[in-house]
Scaffold this motif. Sequence first.
Motif, short mmCIF file in Angstrom:
data_model
loop_
_atom_site.label_atom_id
_atom_site.label_comp_id
_atom_site.label_asym_id
_atom_site.label_seq_id
_atom_site.Cartn_x
_atom_site.Cartn_y
_atom_site.Cartn_z
N SER A 107 5.88 2.36 -11.69
CA SER A 107 6.62 3.41 -12.36
C SER A 107 8.04 2.93 -12.64
CB SER A 107 6.65 4.68 -11.50
OG SER A 107 7.29 5.74 -12.18
N ASP A 108 8.41 2.92 -13.90
CA ASP A 108 9.72 2.44 -14.35
C ASP A 108 10.08 1.12 -13.68
OD1 ASP A 108 12.10 2.39 -15.77
OD2 ASP A 108 13.16 3.68 -14.37
N GLY A 109 9.15 0.21 -13.69
CA GLY A 109 9.36 -1.13 -13.16
C GLY A 109 9.19 -1.28 -11.66
N THR A 110 8.95 -0.20 -10.94
CA THR A 110 8.80 -0.25 -9.48
C THR A 110 7.33 -0.23 -9.09
OG1 THR A 110 10.90 0.89 -9.07
CG2 THR A 110 9.26 0.96 -7.32
N PRO A 111 6.82 -1.30 -8.48
CA PRO A 111 5.43 -1.26 -7.97
C PRO A 111 5.32 -0.24 -6.84
CG PRO A 111 6.26 -3.52 -8.08
CD PRO A 111 7.44 -2.61 -8.25
N VAL A 112 4.20 0.46 -6.81
CA VAL A 112 3.94 1.47 -5.78
C VAL A 112 2.77 0.96 -4.93
CG1 VAL A 112 3.44 3.90 -5.32
CG2 VAL A 112 4.67 3.26 -7.42
N PRO A 113 3.06 0.33 -3.77
CA PRO A 113 2.00 -0.31 -2.99
C PRO A 113 0.87 0.63 -2.63
CG PRO A 113 4.15 -1.00 -2.19
CD PRO A 113 4.40 0.09 -3.18
N GLY A 114 1.19 1.88 -2.28
CA GLY A 114 0.15 2.82 -1.85
C GLY A 114 -0.76 3.28 -2.96
N ASN A 115 -0.44 2.93 -4.20
CA ASN A 115 -1.28 3.30 -5.33
C ASN A 115 -2.05 2.12 -5.92
OD1 ASN A 115 -0.30 5.87 -5.05
ND2 ASN A 115 1.06 5.80 -6.82
N ALA A 116 -1.82 0.94 -5.36
CA ALA A 116 -2.44 -0.26 -5.91
C ALA A 116 -3.92 -0.31 -5.54
CB ALA A 116 -1.72 -1.51 -5.40
N GLY A 117 -4.76 -0.31 -6.53
CA GLY A 117 -6.19 -0.49 -6.30
C GLY A 117 -6.84 0.62 -5.52
N ILE A 118 -6.34 1.86 -5.61
CA ILE A 118 -6.98 2.94 -4.84
C ILE A 118 -8.35 3.25 -5.42
CG2 ILE A 118 -4.73 3.92 -4.25
CD1 ILE A 118 -5.46 6.31 -6.06
N SER A 119 -9.21 3.74 -4.57
CA SER A 119 -10.59 4.04 -4.98
C SER A 119 -10.67 5.31 -5.80
CB SER A 119 -11.47 4.19 -3.74
OG SER A 119 -11.09 5.35 -3.01
N ALA A 120 -11.77 5.47 -6.50
CA ALA A 120 -12.03 6.71 -7.24
C ALA A 120 -12.08 7.90 -6.28
CB ALA A 120 -13.34 6.58 -8.02
N GLU A 121 -12.58 7.67 -5.09
CA GLU A 121 -12.65 8.74 -4.09
C GLU A 121 -11.26 9.20 -3.68
OE1 GLU A 121 -14.62 9.55 0.34
OE2 GLU A 121 -14.31 7.50 -0.38
N GLU A 122 -10.36 8.24 -3.45
CA GLU A 122 -9.00 8.59 -3.06
C GLU A 122 -8.27 9.29 -4.21
OE1 GLU A 122 -5.23 8.95 -1.24
OE2 GLU A 122 -7.29 8.88 -0.50
N ARG A 123 -8.49 8.82 -5.41
CA ARG A 123 -7.89 9.45 -6.59
C ARG A 123 -8.35 10.91 -6.71
NH1 ARG A 123 -6.06 6.84 -11.53
NH2 ARG A 123 -6.27 8.23 -13.35
#
Length: 268
Positions: A108-124
Amino acid sequence: MAESLAQSSPTLLGPTDPAPVGLRNILGGSPFFLICDHAGNAVPAALHDLGLNGDELGRHIGIDIGILGVSERLSDLLAAPLVFQRYSRLVVECNRRPTASDFVAAVSDGTPVPGNAGISAEERARRASEISEPYHHEIVSRLDERQGAGRPTILVSMHSFTPSLRARPSLRPWHVGLCYDADRRFTMPVLDALDREPGLNVGRNEPYGVNMAADYSIPVHGEERGQLYVEFEIRQDLIASAEGQVEWADRIARVLTAAYAAYAGGAA
């Protein structure tokens, strides 16, 4: 990193996490019905701040700075119901459709969000069902109730925007902007009222407009149901302080009142 931040429990929100939906003056008699998609920056304890520090969560990527203070005072001034969302837009973006790419943003606006990287469809889906869906269900229920009772209603969506993006630096000189799509019935009287306020640089679909394919609140609660609406975007540096929040709440109350009188008079 994403694995270490993932939620293994069947539920996301725990006993110490706040409820996603906040209410204020919910029985107020005003024709205005306020919503605030990005009022808070809470993060469920299970997500460990998404791997970010407090400074990042306090930036515009995590919260619409100042807008809750404006919205709460506006709600009190107008005796208008307010429904607001307490969780950070980085946990789940409540003003996006679940199919949108930034519904759960990895950057988001150039900031990586580690907790959102590669989350599963279930978590989404879990973030949607426990945070964004209760928020929008509350809005729909309240709008349906007002419609069933024959109460005049104007949906007022409250947002704030950053003066400059890190990823794409550029001047954003507008003090306030209105976002709208095809239905401009109430937006135009509000623009007229804003133009009578001295010293304001008013944006028309600036710094951005409504994206009917990706956005949620105005497309779904406004355009798709034929609901009169207006969406405000106030520049964040103008409302970062309590004094600025009071000033802008008073201004928006004045503008909405004038616009409603003009609209009602024209519809008579």
